[in-house]
Write a protein that holds these residues in place. Structure first.
Motif, PDB file in Angstrom:
ATOM      1  N   UNK A   2       0.834  -1.205   0.000  1.00  0.00           N
ATOM      2  CA  UNK A   2       0.000   0.000   0.000  1.00  0.00           C
ATOM      3  C   UNK A   2       0.868   1.255   0.000  1.00  0.00           C
ATOM      4  N   UNK A   3       2.009   1.189   0.707  1.00  0.00           N
ATOM      5  CA  UNK A   3       2.917   2.331   0.731  1.00  0.00           C
ATOM      6  C   UNK A   3       3.497   2.599  -0.654  1.00  0.00           C
ATOM      7  N   UNK A   4       3.755   1.541  -1.394  1.00  0.00           N
ATOM      8  CA  UNK A   4       4.302   1.673  -2.744  1.00  0.00           C
ATOM      9  C   UNK A   4       3.320   2.389  -3.661  1.00  0.00           C
ATOM     10  N   UNK A   5       2.019   2.127  -3.487  1.00  0.00           N
ATOM     11  CA  UNK A   5       0.996   2.774  -4.309  1.00  0.00           C
ATOM     12  C   UNK A   5       0.912   4.273  -4.022  1.00  0.00           C
ATOM     13  N   UNK A   6       1.310   4.682  -2.843  1.00  0.00           N
ATOM     14  CA  UNK A   6       1.295   6.103  -2.482  1.00  0.00           C
ATOM     15  C   UNK A   6       2.625   6.763  -2.833  1.00  0.00           C
ATOM     16  N   UNK A   7       3.708   6.098  -2.534  1.00  0.00           N
ATOM     17  CA  UNK A   7       5.043   6.676  -2.730  1.00  0.00           C
ATOM     18  C   UNK A   7       5.381   6.832  -4.211  1.00  0.00           C
ATOM     19  N   UNK A   8       5.053   5.877  -5.025  1.00  0.00           N
ATOM     20  CA  UNK A   8       5.394   5.923  -6.444  1.00  0.00           C
ATOM     21  C   UNK A   8       4.750   7.116  -7.168  1.00  0.00           C
ATOM     22  N   UNK A  10       3.695   9.916  -5.801  1.00  0.00           N
ATOM     23  CA  UNK A  10       4.296  11.120  -5.229  1.00  0.00           C
ATOM     24  C   UNK A  10       5.690  11.361  -5.790  1.00  0.00           C
ATOM     25  N   UNK A  11       6.448  10.302  -5.923  1.00  0.00           N
ATOM     26  CA  UNK A  11       7.787  10.412  -6.497  1.00  0.00           C
ATOM     27  C   UNK A  11       7.719  10.884  -7.949  1.00  0.00           C
ATOM     28  N   UNK A  12       6.776  10.370  -8.690  1.00  0.00           N
ATOM     29  CA  UNK A  12       6.585  10.774 -10.082  1.00  0.00           C
ATOM     30  C   UNK A  12       6.211  12.259 -10.175  1.00  0.00           C
ATOM     31  N   UNK A  13       5.341  12.720  -9.295  1.00  0.00           N
ATOM     32  CA  UNK A  13       4.945  14.128  -9.273  1.00  0.00           C
ATOM     33  C   UNK A  13       6.142  15.013  -8.934  1.00  0.00           C
ATOM     34  N   UNK A  14       6.960  14.596  -7.988  1.00  0.00           N
ATOM     35  CA  UNK A  14       8.154  15.368  -7.618  1.00  0.00           C
ATOM     36  C   UNK A  14       9.145  15.455  -8.778  1.00  0.00           C
ATOM     37  N   UNK A  15       9.342  14.362  -9.474  1.00  0.00           N
ATOM     38  CA  UNK A  15      10.259  14.346 -10.613  1.00  0.00           C
ATOM     39  C   UNK A  15       9.752  15.260 -11.722  1.00  0.00           C
ATOM     40  N   UNK A  16       8.469  15.208 -12.018  1.00  0.00           N
ATOM     41  CA  UNK A  16       7.893  16.072 -13.053  1.00  0.00           C
ATOM     42  C   UNK A  16       7.964  17.545 -12.660  1.00  0.00           C
TER      43      UNK A  16
END
Length: 106
Positions: A2-8, A10-16
């Motif tokens: 479940x953490x992976x579904x949230x972190x991934x 968020x990480x993508x948004x930060x990179x963009x």
């Protein structure tokens, strides 16, 4: 899991978001700014920057739907490129507009 579904996401948004902060100037924009720079007086970097701004933004019609705005970061890079040229190259560029564009686009 479940953490992976949230972190991934968020990480993508930060990179963009980080990617959007870096300048993305097209080759067409660079060539246009070089052509404008070669057409203005470039003995003084301050006035060259202001002259480039005047030419680029001054070409906008009052009724234009999409007005072209001067990209100061690109303008500074073009002026920096000019400063990297040798005095002989600068002299040659000031005498011949096509030589100026060729030297500045290397």
């Amino acid at each position: 899991m479940a953490k992976l579904k949230i972190i991934l996401p968020l990480l993508l948004i930060l990179v963009l978001a980080a990617w959007s902060f870096f300048p993305h100037d097209s080759e067409e924009d660079k060539a246009y700014y070089v052509a404008v720079f070669c057409a203005v007086d470039h003995h003084d970097n301050q006035t060259a920057d202001q002259q480039m701004r005047n030419v680029i933004e001054g070409g906008n019609s009052d009724y234009a739907l999409q007005k072209i705005h001067y990209k100061s970061s690109l303008g500074r890079r073009i002026i920096s490129r000019w400063q990297d040229l040798t005095p002989d190259e600068q002299q040659r560029a000031m005498q011949d507009n096509s030589a100026c564009r060729q030297l500045m686009n290397r």
